[in-house]
Structures are given as C-alpha cells and as structure tokens.
Design a protein around this motif. Structure first.
Motif: not given
Length: 269
Positions: A87-92, A235-239, A264-269, A30-37
């Motif tokens: 889980p690392l995010t709010a997603q199951p 970045t666009s996914a976060k937006s 890839y999927n970003y879990s919104c705050p 997965p792309p290196r990011t400070s936030e899990p995807t």
C-alpha cells in the motif's frame, strides 16, 4: 455513498459518486496531487470505466440498503485489487463499506430472538423477543444479522481480511431512539470483530449527531477510526483530518471529497 449535510442556514444534498461537479468524466484519472488518494465505489458506478490503480480502494457491499447486494461487487473488487501492493498509504489496499439502518418493526425483517446464523449471540442489552423493553436488544440483533449477511451471503471471500466501514447516513431508516441506533451499530461491529475483522465508522458530524448522538465512552463504538465525508476538494478533505472524530477515543483516519464525479479519499497522517 450519499451524505446529506444540513445547517441552520442551508440544506445541501451531496450524492457521492453520482453528482457531477464539472471535473470531468467518471473515468478520468485521479486528481494530480503529490499525495496518493484512494477511491470508493459501489452500485452507482456499475458499468462505468474507473481510474486504474487508485492508491487504495473501498468497495460498497450493498445496493443502497442494508439488506441488499451490490450487483457489481465482484467486478468492483477485481478493479480494487489493481491498487498498488504494498500500500502507498496507511490505509489497506482494499476495504469494504456497508449500508446501515435500524428500520424497527417497519422493516421487511425484524429479529425475535438472540439467535442468528445458527448461533446464540451474547447480547449486552438483554433478550430480544422477551417483550419487556427489548427494543435495544432487538436493534443489536438486527445490526448483528445485517453484518453477518454482509460477510457471508454477499459474495465476499475471506471477510476477516477486510476493514469494514459502517456507512451511517440519514438517508436510511433510523429510529428516534438514538440509544437503539447505537445498539444496532454495536451489533454490527460485534459481528465483524467476532471474525477478527477491523471496523470503522463513516458519516458526517451532523448525520452522526442525528442518528447516534453522543456515544458513551464505554461503547464498543468508542475508539473505532472515523471516515469523514462532506468535503468538496482535497484541501478541504485535508483540513477535515483535524475535525473531531465521531466517537470518544477515536481519530479521523480518512476523509472524503468529490472530484470529476467520483469519491476520492485522503488518508490522514
């Protein structure tokens, strides 16, 4: 999933999970990011090496059409269960998505009553098969039946334990009557809710407007979480988390982007 985004100035086809954007092989980390995807996969990834331990995983149950089964469903569910626990995010850790459609009488099967799976279904649109303006009633039953099949004959154990995303795309068969398409999706949501499973909606704003249009605030689809596709970067996914949700009272819970030929999927705050 395949999402097609159309504008007045351009038409771009985004084949999610199939289009390589030069970011590396399908089995890349997965792309290196400070936030899990998370990652979503389905039949296009059959036989491919997938990154281990995504933050969360979403697996497609169908083989591209609402009346089919993903031939790699069991293997991909086993892969999905390598996601970290807790889980690392709010997603199951693991969720599912299903193809949706409303083929009408042109489909390989169309309901003729309010009964399916050995049960009589409470239909808010009346009686399917009554012959009197019953198209929305039958659309509701078609959606209910496809969801029933997804939960009972595709090989999903304990379907009530999953969040089921309804994949709504123009690439599948739909009716020009948007209210009938809404009824179809409501039927799907109704079945999943009947087994106490959670339900969400996946699409883009454009495709949702073409298929379902503006959903009434009183619809069972109102308030369901939205998963927005169409981004090409994290970045666009976060937006996109701040974009309007698909139905009234909903929130954007998840956004999707492509990297290295994978979704890839970003879990919104």
């Amino acid at each position: 999933m395949a999402i097609r985004v159309l504008t007045k100035l351009a038409s771009a086809a985004i084949t999610l999970g199939l289009v390589l954007l030069g970011g590396g092989p399908a089995g890349a980390a997965p792309p290196r990011t400070s936030e899990p995807t998370g990652i979503d996969v389905s039949w296009p990834q059959c036989g491919k090496t997938l990154p281990k331990q995504p933050a969360f995983a979403i697996v497609g149950v169908n083989n591209g059409l609402a009346n089919t089964t993903n031939p790699c469903l069991a293997a991909q569910l086993a892969w999905a269960n390598t996601a970290p626990n807790p889980p690392l995010t709010a997603q199951p850790r693991v969720a599912l998505y299903v193809n949706t459609a409303n083929p009408g009488l042109q489909g390989s099967w169309w309901p003729s009553s309010n009964s399916y799976g050995g049960a009589d279904v409470a239909n808010p649109y009346g009686v399917c098969g009554s012959g009197t303006d019953d198209f929305k009633a039958c659309s509701y039953m078609y959606g209910y039946a496809k969801a029933y099949d997804d939960a009972t004959i595709r090989g999903v154990d304990n379907p009530q334990n999953y969040l089921w995303w309804l994949d709504v795309e123009t690439g599948n068969s739909w009716q020009p009557d948007k209210a009938a398409n809404v009824a179809d999706l409501e039927g799907m949501a109704a079945y999943f809710k009947s087994i106490n499973a959670k339900v969400g909606l996946y699409s883009t704003a454009y495709q949702w407007s073409q298929i379902a249009g503006t959903v009434p605030a009183g619809s069972p689809l109102a308030g369901l979480p939205s998963w927005l596709a169409g981004a090409r970067s994290l970045t666009s996914a976060k937006s996109n988390c701040s974009s309007p949700a698909l139905t009234p009272g909903s929130r954007v819970a998840l956004t999707q982007y492509i990297s290295g030929g994978l979704d890839y999927n970003y879990s919104c705050p």
